[in-house]
Write an enzyme that holds these catalytic residues in place. Structure first.
Site, short mmCIF file in Angstrom:
data_model
loop_
_atom_site.label_atom_id
_atom_site.label_comp_id
_atom_site.label_asym_id
_atom_site.label_seq_id
_atom_site.Cartn_x
_atom_site.Cartn_y
_atom_site.Cartn_z
N GLY B 10 0.83 -1.19 0.00
CA GLY B 10 0.00 0.00 0.00
C GLY B 10 0.86 1.25 0.00
O GLY B 10 1.79 1.37 0.80
N SER B 250 -16.01 18.01 1.34
CA SER B 250 -15.23 18.08 2.58
C SER B 250 -15.94 18.79 3.72
O SER B 250 -16.69 19.74 3.54
CB SER B 250 -13.92 18.82 2.30
N ARG B 297 -19.12 13.68 12.65
CA ARG B 297 -19.79 13.20 11.45
C ARG B 297 -20.96 12.28 11.74
O ARG B 297 -21.99 12.34 11.06
CB ARG B 297 -18.76 12.48 10.59
#
Lengths: 263, 592, 249
Positions: B10, B250, B297
């Site tokens: 990764g 965002s 959130r």
């Protein structure tokens, strides 16, 4: 069925090679090409067009110009070093550059891309024209260095052929286009005009300069084909005084050898 | 002794951070990535990166950052690593700054900070609205520098398939597949670091990139690595619904003053301009006066859900609400948010400087992940994990702009510890099981290619995504979760009948995808079954049937181990490290 | 009511040495559709317009937000990112072809690694002493940040190279993207330490001198990077550097 042993993997093409950092001399050749277009070739072009303007004053004045230029010391050396060799280099290397480019204006018909293509075509026209022009006017027929008085007549005869006249007019436009955009390109690529605004403004300067040169050049041609000096004598006595046009920035010597190749 | 050889899988922020530490520490790295590392998903992060630099005279401290993070994560995160991360954050920002990240600046030439969700401090450093891109590039450049020095070898376009684990349960390398020739190859190493990101693809459409399938996590999970807190999935409140994916809008849009609202009248058909202020319902500001639009959130997402589905106030009856920036002057917007405004403009066609954006929650982040200890090592010695693919920094809900710092910090920790581990690891016997692992993977490949049936892997994937999004995102019911598990079992069965229309052995993307799909199916069970087991509501995990947090029973890490049985993974609950902050109720409608 | 459809012509090539063929597809139109979602649709139902079974299309993609730089291809003849190519704005049938200047892998997938090699050749990085804590970085004023940020937005999509008439196998031109990165790192207070090396690298074969200033790069750049300005600035600095080197010997 793909159960069997797989075949050897296909090979991928190499593609465009990465930058060869610090290798080769193409930088010098490329920059020399760019520079030679401005000095000496561009400077000579201006000189040439401006001095051809002299023909508007008649065969005698024109003959005196030619005579003066050929009276310079080492004139043959200067001629080769500052005119023929740079021209050959700029032309041949330019063609080589063209062959290495890959125009795609069909897909991307943007102004800059059109100019890129135009710069190549006008360059080719100019180069082809200059070759024949130098051969026919400098190295064939009456040798003008020995007979400066024959200059006007020689050019006039050449331009009496309408095809040749067309070639001269087209070439004059191509040369001026190529030079004007070349100056613009020079400023952009050498970082003299590094901003959008600077390039746009300088673009106008180049347009005006190019048009001015082209008009002067065409006027010079007109001197030979217009009614005023029709049927100029084969040889004239050069006029006594040299009435060179005002050309700031050029010494008489440089003016002289530059003018000479054309006569 | 030869330099330790470490494999990093990764090339996002976590992976590259690990690579840099290893290269700097004298190791050599083989870096594997499906895509060129510069195209990794970290590039999508927008808003910024948190660090309590306290450059705004607000008295912000790393302790405060720590408290916000633990509180925001509903106390589920182990506190020791989170504390270490918050303390490291300011120096990470300094480092990134030195690497040339073009962070926004104050007139004095210092770093500028913006506000983000779940905190009352200006703590988020940012580079326009493309912070992740800028950070990833800075690390990519440093890695390229080490690559030029021969300390790093990149294998871009290679997919990790499995770890090589020897008879003593120690990792000895990996097996990877070249995505062009589809050839398998074993790569031996002294240690392996997985930094393979989130699992968004399990939910079909998400804000994640195409490569975020969780396939690598699942592969090592199936080899015995534990997976923790799989049920915690962050649904971002503001995404732009699209045909191919949900594009992120965002949190920085709200950080710079963006307001979320709907008309108070259901089905109001008026243009937004004709809705007078009094008839606008700024529900986040009304319900959470202290944090307003900058609640965490999970809270914002549930509020939007409520407004749309319970109160029926979605715009024009659709599942959308306004995110409004039109009251902010355009110069500020362009300076601080241009990147994201362009995204909206390009993909939706409206200019958010003129018209409020229409947004809706979308699956965004994987809080859970590979179980690791405080050294970022999994339960299989020699396998480390860092970044979004592991579970440790965000608890039950991640705060905005904490992901970038957790990726880089985690990568650094993993890099250093993998080096330490590699230097003292017992010598490998024989090939460490490499040949056997390659043979096992070759067999899986052969079976997949030879399969005769009528199932299309892309269709199976869509069904999986629909099910997961419906039952395992914002609102969860045990009944629905059970249905989801049944559906996954059905899909696993149908997977046996996958018939690839492309059986070639050259750049066969559907073949690679089908392999990932199997891993996605296995991993999605840990999400669903973990969610069933956790009978409480905590952070992003919300069950209307049990809306309260239950610390007594569930202040625990869910730890899943693969069994290979139809009954699914084996689950155990592990105590959470709460030595610094005592759990307290998490409420954003009042001061904490 | 007839279903509204979208038609595609896609250039397929099973491998670098296989012949290229065109395949036509007809898909049901849906609002907000882009080129990527159409290709996802084809993967789920790989049949050509005339019902013949085919294979899913191989192409690069990742973020689908025009920030990762993966999905560049030629759409209706022009290089661009497939994710931001909304169907509604395109003339049909929509023609998809791979980028033409990069080695083809399969279908619409090409190998663009040359850009990364170029970035390595010009040392496009800030050579920090180490990742240990050395305190804050150099002060940078907002004006400098605002000048550098656009350059730092390059997504390595290689569109600028694809559309450049000078970027090809005979010139081996480095392309605008790398030149812009040289400007970026030469501007950085610490990155500047490698300025001379970068400029010398760019005077090598395939360097900045190969630019023909057709300006296609700046027209096509999906991120609006001021590439021609970068070429001018870097071009000047390379000349100055070479002149200095020549005079100093």
């Amino acid at each position: 069925m793909a159960t069997a042993q797989q075949p050897a993997a296909p090979s991928v093409n190499r593609g465009v090679q990465p930058l060869r950092a610090g290798q080769g001399y193409s930088f010098v050749w490329r920059k020399l090409h760019s520079l030679s277009g401005i000095v000496p070739i561009g400077a000579f072009l201006i000189e040439h067009i401006v001095s051809n303007f002299e023909a508007l004053k008649g065969p005698a004045a024109y003959a005196e110009q030619v005579r003066f230029l050929n009276s310079l010391p080492l004139v043959r050396v200067l001629e080769w070093a500052f005119i023929f060799l740079p021209l050959i280099y700029h032309g041949v290397y330019g063609v080589y550059l063209w062959l290495r480019g890959q125009s795609n204006v069909v897909y991307y018909p943007w102004a800059g891309n059109w100019m890129y293509v135009a710069q190549r075509y006008t360059g080719l026209i100019a180069f082809a024209y200059i070759i024949q022009h130098v051969l026919r006017q400098r190295f064939m027929g009456v040798s003008l260095p020995e007979h400066p008085g024959a200059a006007f007549h020689k050019v006039q005869v050449e331009l009496q052929n309408p095809w040749m006249l067309a070639v001269y007019v087209i070439a004059m436009l191509a040369v001026c286009w190529h030079f004007a955009y070349g100056v613009w390109l020079f400023a952009a690529k050498w970082g003299i005009t590094p901003g959008e605004t600077a390039r746009r403004r300088f673009g106008w300067v180049c347009v005006v300069g190019g048009v001015f040169l082209a008009v002067m050049g065409l006027a010079g041609i007109w001197a030979f084909v217009g009614p005023k000096y029709q049927n100029a004598p084969e040889d004239v006595k050069p006029a006594v005084t040299l009435s060179a046009p005002d050309m700031p920035g050029f010494s008489p010597a440089s003016r002289a050898f530059l003018l000479k190749a054309d006569s | 002794m030869a330099a330790p050889r470490i494999i990093v899988v990764g090339g996002g922020l976590a992976g590259l951070s690990a690579v840099i530490k290893i290269a700097e520490g004298g190791g050599t790295v083989d870096l594997f990535s499906i895509v060129p590392v510069k195209r990794s998903h970290s590039v999508c992060a927008q808003g910024g990166i948190n660090a309590a630099k306290n450059l705004k005279g607000e008295g912000d401290t790393t302790d405060q950052h720590f408290d916000d993070t633990i509180y925001g994560g509903d106390f589920l995160a182990n506190q020791t690593p989170v504390k270490a991360m918050c303390e490291a954050a300011p120096s990470i920002i300094d480092l990134l700054d030195r690497m040339g990240v073009p962070f926004n600046r104050t007139p004095e030439g210092l770093l500028d900070f913006r506000r983000f969700g779940g905190t009352l401090y200006h703590r988020t450093a940012f580079a326009g609205a493309t912070t992740g891109q800028q950070l990833l590039y800075a690390l990519d450049e440093q890695v390229r520098r080490h690559e030029a020095d021969g300390k790093v070898h990149k294998y871009e376009g290679w997919e990790f398939l499995s770890a090589i684990v020897d008879s003593k349960r120690t990792a000895r390398g990996i097996v990877a597949m070249d995505l062009r020739s589809m050839a398998l190859r074993a790569f031996p190493a002294d240690a392996v670091i997985l930094a393979t990101g989130g699992i968004g693809a399990i939910f079909g459409k998400s804000t994640n990139s195409v490569v975020c399938t969780g396939s690598a996590q699942s592969a090592v999970f199936q080899q015995g690595v534990c997976y923790a807190n799989g049920e915690f999935i962050q649904v971002h409140p503001t995404s732009i619904p699209g045909e191919d994916k949900l594009r992120l809008m965002s949190e920085s849009a709200r950080g710079e003053g963006g307001r979320v609202w709907v008309p108070r009248k259901p089905g109001d058909k008026r243009n937004f301009k004709q809705v007078p202020e009094a008839e606008r319902f700024y529900f986040l500001e009304e319900w959470y006066p202290k944090y307003g639009n900058l609640v965490p959130r999970d809270v914002a997402t549930r509020a939007i859900h409520k407004v749309v589905y319970e109160l029926g106030l979605g715009l024009d009856g659709q599942a959308m609400v306004y995110l409004d920036l039109t009251h902010i002057d355009k110069a500020t917007l362009n300076r601080k948010l241009e990147g994201i405004l362009e995204i909206y403009e390009k993909f939706v066609g409206d200019d958010p400087r003129e018209v409020p954006m229409k947004i809706f929650p979308g699956m965004h982040y994987t809080m859970g992940g590979i179980w690791v200890d405080n050294d970022q090592m999994t339960n299989i010695p020699g396998i480390f994990a860092a970044g979004e693919c592991e579970y440790q920094y965000h608890g039950a809900n991640r705060l905005g702009a904490n992901s970038l710092v957790s990726c880089i910090h985690g990568g650094f920790v993993a890099g250093l510890n993998s080096l330490k581990y590699a230097k003292s690891a017992p010598a490998v016997e024989g090939d460490g099981g490499a040949a056997a692992e390659v043979a096992r993977q070759a067999e899986i490949n052969k079976e997949l290619i030879d399969n005769q049936g009528n199932e299309n892997p892309f269709k199976l994937w869509r069904e999986l995504g629909t099910t997961m999004t419906e039952h395992a995102t914002v609102i969860r019911y045990n009944k629905g979760l059970k249905q989801a598990d049944e559906k996954i079992l059905e899909l696993l069965d149908r997977y046996n009948r996958v018939n690839l229309s492309d059986k070639s052995q050259w750049a066969n993307t559907s073949f690679a995808f089908a392999r990932q799909l199997y891993n996605m199916l296995e991993l999605s069970r840990t999400v669903v079954l973990g969610a069933i087991l956790r009978d409480e509501s905590r952070g992003a995990h919300y069950k209307p049937d049990v809306p309260e947090r239950n610390d007594e029973k569930y202040l625990k890490t869910t730890k899943a181990s693969f069994t290979g049985d139809v009954s699914g993974p084996r689950f155990e609950f592990e105590a959470v490290d709460t030595q610094y902050l005592k759990p307290r109720p998490r409420r954003y409608d009042a001061a904490k | 009511m007839p279903i509204k459809t979208v038609s595609f012509e896609i250039r397929r090539q099973a491998s670098p040495d296989a012949p290229a063929v065109w395949e036509s597809f007809e898909l049901e139109w849906r609002p907000g559709m882009n080129v990527i979602s159409a290709m996802m649709e084809i993967a789920a139902n790989p049949r050509t317009r005339d019902g013949r079974e085919t294979t899913p299309i191989t192409y690069d993609s990742n973020c689908l937000e025009e920030i990762c730089g993966s999905c560049a291809m030629r759409i209706n003849g022009r290089a661009r990112m497939a994710c931001s190519a909304l169907i509604g704005n395109l003339e049909q049938p929509i023609k998809l072809e791979p980028l033409s200047k990069f080695p083809l892998i399969r279908d619409l997938q090409v190998d663009r690694s040359v850009l990364f090699q170029n970035l390595m050749a010009v040392k496009a990085w800030v050579p920090i002493d180490g990742t240990y804590d050395l305190g804050a970085g150099p002060r940078v004023f907002p004006q400098q940040q605002e000048a550098n940020y656009p350059l730092s937005n390059c997504i390595s999509c290689c569109c600028c190279m694809e559309v450049c008439p000078q970027f090809n196998e005979s010139t081996g031109f480095v392309g605008a993207a790398t030149i812009a990165q040289v400007k970026l790192f030469n501007n950085h207070p610490t990155g500047r330490v490698l300025k001379e090396e970068r400029l010398r690298a760019l005077a090598g074969d395939g360097g900045v001198q190969e630019c023909g200033y057709a300006q296609n790069c700046v027209e096509i750049c999906p991120k609006g990077i001021p590439l021609t300005n970068a070429i001018s600035d870097v071009g000047r600095e390379v000349v100055v550097q070479k002149a200095k080197d020549w005079l100093r010997g």
